[in-house]
Write a protein that holds these residues in place. Sequence first.
Motif, PDB file in Angstrom:
ATOM      1  N   SER A 157       4.981  45.056-101.458  1.00 35.71           N
ATOM      2  CA  SER A 157       3.907  45.519-100.574  1.00 35.71           C
ATOM      3  C   SER A 157       4.454  46.001 -99.236  1.00 35.71           C
ATOM      4  N   LEU A 158       5.634  45.461 -98.834  1.00 38.26           N
ATOM      5  CA  LEU A 158       6.264  45.863 -97.577  1.00 38.26           C
ATOM      6  C   LEU A 158       7.185  47.070 -97.765  1.00 38.26           C
ATOM      7  N   PHE A 201       9.139  30.742 -95.805  1.00 39.32           N
ATOM      8  CA  PHE A 201       8.753  32.101 -96.177  1.00 39.32           C
ATOM      9  C   PHE A 201       7.252  32.311 -95.988  1.00 39.32           C
ATOM     10  N   ARG A 202       6.478  31.353 -96.416  1.00 38.48           N
ATOM     11  CA  ARG A 202       5.021  31.493 -96.266  1.00 38.48           C
ATOM     12  C   ARG A 202       4.614  31.464 -94.801  1.00 38.48           C
ATOM     13  N   MET A 203       5.369  30.736 -93.968  1.00 41.29           N
ATOM     14  CA  MET A 203       5.073  30.732 -92.536  1.00 41.29           C
ATOM     15  C   MET A 203       5.346  32.104 -91.939  1.00 41.29           C
ATOM     16  N   MET A 204       6.422  32.755 -92.421  1.00 39.43           N
ATOM     17  CA  MET A 204       6.689  34.125 -91.964  1.00 39.43           C
ATOM     18  C   MET A 204       5.477  35.019 -92.232  1.00 39.43           C
ATOM     19  N   LEU A 254       2.538  34.122 -89.975  1.00 35.70           N
ATOM     20  CA  LEU A 254       2.691  34.533 -88.575  1.00 35.70           C
ATOM     21  C   LEU A 254       2.871  36.037 -88.419  1.00 35.70           C
ATOM     22  N   GLY A 255       2.858  36.748 -89.533  1.00 39.84           N
ATOM     23  CA  GLY A 255       2.979  38.209 -89.456  1.00 39.84           C
ATOM     24  C   GLY A 255       4.373  38.702 -89.193  1.00 39.84           C
ATOM     25  N   VAL A 256       5.387  37.869 -89.484  1.00 37.07           N
ATOM     26  CA  VAL A 256       6.779  38.267 -89.289  1.00 37.07           C
ATOM     27  C   VAL A 256       7.262  38.928 -90.575  1.00 37.07           C
ATOM     28  N   LEU A 291       9.090  38.241 -82.213  1.00 36.13           N
ATOM     29  CA  LEU A 291       9.655  37.269 -83.137  1.00 36.13           C
ATOM     30  C   LEU A 291       9.967  37.972 -84.459  1.00 36.13           C
ATOM     31  N   ASP A 292      11.235  37.916 -84.884  1.00 37.56           N
ATOM     32  CA  ASP A 292      11.615  38.614 -86.105  1.00 37.56           C
ATOM     33  C   ASP A 292      12.135  37.632 -87.150  1.00 37.56           C
ATOM     34  N   CYS A 293      12.679  38.167 -88.224  1.00 33.44           N
ATOM     35  CA  CYS A 293      13.035  37.362 -89.399  1.00 33.44           C
ATOM     36  C   CYS A 293      14.322  36.579 -89.239  1.00 33.44           C
TER      37      CYS A 293
END
Length: 909
Positions: free
Chosen positions: A278-279, A238-241, A244-246, A213-215
């Motif tokens: 951070s990414l 955005f916070r769900m991304m 879920l670690g996406v 699952l990607d962005c």
Amino acid sequence: MASFRLPPTSLDSFYSNKSNFSTNPLHFPGNSTLFSISSCIHLINSLSRFSAVKVSRIETELSENNPFLSTSEGLVSENEQKDLDFEQGRKIKYKGSKKGTNRDVGFKLNCKRNVSRLEREGFFVYNGELDVNYSVVGSNMSLEQCNDVLKRLEKDSSDDKTWKFFEWMRSNGKLEKNVSAFNVVFRVLGRREDWDTAERMIREMRESFGSELDCRVFNTLIYSCSKRGNVELSGKWFRMMVELGVQPNVATFGMIMGLYQKGWNVEEAEFSFAQMRSLGIICQSAYSAMITIYTRLSLYDKAEEVIGLMRDDKVVLNLENWLVLLNAYSQQGKLEKAEQLLVSMQEAKFPPTIVALNILITGYGKASKMVAAQRLFLDIQNAGLEPDDTTYRSMIEGWGRVGNYKEAEWYYKELKRLGFEPNSSNLYTLINLQAENGDEEGACRTLDDMLKIGCQYSSILGTLLKAYEKVGRIDKIPFLLKGSFYQHVTVNQNSCSILVIAYVKNLLVDEAIRVLGDKKWNDPVFEDNLYHLLICSCKELGHLDSAAKIYSLMPKSVDRPNLHISCTMIDIYTTMGQFNEGEKLYLKLKSSGIALDVIAFSIVIRMYVKAGSLKDACSVLETMEKEKDMVPDIYLFRDMLRIYQQCGMVDKLNDVYFKILKSGLVWDQELYNCIINCCARALPIGELSRLFNEMLQRGFEPNTITFNVMLDVYAKAKLYNKARELFMMARKRGLVDVISYNTIIAAYGRKRDLKNMASTIHTMQFDGFSVSLEAYNCVLDAYGKEGQMESFRSVLQRMKNSSCTADHYTYNIMMNIYGELGWIDEVAGVLTELRECGLGPDLCSYNTLIKAYGIAGMVEDAMGLVKEMRQNGIEPDKITYANLITTLQKNDKYLEAVKWSLWMKQRGL
């Protein structure tokens, strides 16, 4: 493209792989030093050496399906926004862009070929709109074919049909690992705003797709929300991304930060910005958005921190970044840094555009450096550039800020001459200058311009009133409100109310009444409220005559007077001392049958109290008590206590006290003080003592009167120790006065505690109080009754030395003490002195003399005093006759004593 670096303690340095220039914009090579206006002239003149360059934002991976939101909106002040948007709409022609264009065209041609092939194979039918031929499609279709059909339906058919085919794909196993299909249907859900289904499907994809699952799916949803300006939902996706670690991509951060910038949502923007760094993702527009948000909110230190992060992250600056940095420095008044940045911008192959120069002009205007702004404006023209509407607007604002009406007006006229339209801020600036400079004709023209650009009448009126009130020239408003403008005021009740309130506030009562007389709107309730507001405004400003004038001219209902207006006018008439007018209004209310509320009763009662008519006040209280469910508030309860206390109505005081106890009121400090002061003779001493202690325990502060009342209560109850403790407490708190000392001295005198009495007098003098006549009288009485005549004479001498004039009480004490001792000559001397000083004997004096004559055996003189009393208009009381009878009995005049005794009984004495 130039990359961006910042030294630790100064402005950012810029360098380029293709251009050799200094890495620190604060220190330039050769003879260049700090940037100044003169170097700016050279800079602008050099613009002609550059060919036109078209600029675009960083391209993203989204194209149609993966859109990327612009973050330029709200970048700078309103004046620069239009130009900045235009500048960002231009595109850079990079090498290889043609190849990319061919590739994009090839993709579109391939899609068209696929659609044509699907149509030839009969996958579609047309029944009013495009639909799938379910008799042809089957489970043997390839994944690519299914996706092409789904995309065609999403583009050219209804959302319902697209969703139906998506469900068909699900039932035929065509959705497994098919991100493209989900992405298409998420666009459908976004249009339908079916966010619950979208969230459920994301959870479903997470279970089935796992780490694949990607962005892209989230970007589709964020884009749908962003088109609707729904910041909250975009933040949720955005916070769900993150949850879920996406991992988001550049497009994600560009869209989400653009949304946060539009809403100035600093907390969410900071969270997203921190996630991006951070990414290790670099999104140029995200940095711009963060700086813009901080700049708009005047968080300049934080904006500088982000500029430092751009250096640390080695961000390659695009035009938007340059403009944002320039705006950040200009807005916070760091114009030297802004000027240096403009040089660095040119050296990085970004020639300063009119947008950049407008930003700098705006910065000069905000800093009130209009000489520099003017020179820069002229240099723009000399360099062959054309000032745009934003340039002129910024110059108007700048000259307006420094109060130069002549220059502001010139730029305003030029703006209009060139066909540009002024904005609301320009018009507001101009109307303020015209009000300040007394140019009413110019103000009329400005009002017309406001109407031409679509400003509402009510908004214009508010601006006009504010401008003229500020300079104290509200009396010029009637000259300005003409024609359609005044017509609007007469038909619009809101504008009418705004105008008349302003008139009344500035003592233009006649103008307010004229406007109200010309009004065309008809709303009796609103009209009553407006008149009430005008009257209250006059009252608050202390213009009571104006309030009375407005009331006299307002339309009134004969049968149903307005309760609130009437009560306000009663209060005003009370303040003015026109009690008859106030009483007329009260009687009119009473006869109309309108039920008065607690506030109305309070106002009427206070009117009678202030008029000195306590009897009428008690009558109103009786009327109020007959009203059912009428519970006085804390203020009315206090008024009732004071009235009944002044009238000596002990039973009523007792009743009110127990009503207060039952009412459940929350007692405050003033209520405690009021009850103790007023009910001292109505309540038992134990209850008073309990209230006083409770008051102290709750942290309330008794006032001096309360201390004095409790001192008197304890003293008269012979609780001398409590009285002494209370006095010491009051003295420690600095709440004693002359009455406090008189009370405690009198208490010691009654107790015959001469030592403490004398000590208290010394303390009284030590605390800066002069010994009062009351204190001298108490001491005289105490020494006399104790037979300490030397001390008695000493006190009399001190009184004379202190120029303390004796009163009736002093003379009566002296006659009483001398009489008790049988010193009739001294008594006669005091009586002579009493008459010579102009006071003459009072009732107590005659009673004391009769008693003294009786002790001295002067029966005839005693009886003669009774006759003298009547001749002087003083009616003998019970004590008079009792002293006379005692005198007769002591001197063996029993028959006369019996006659007087029988006469007293007949008189009921």
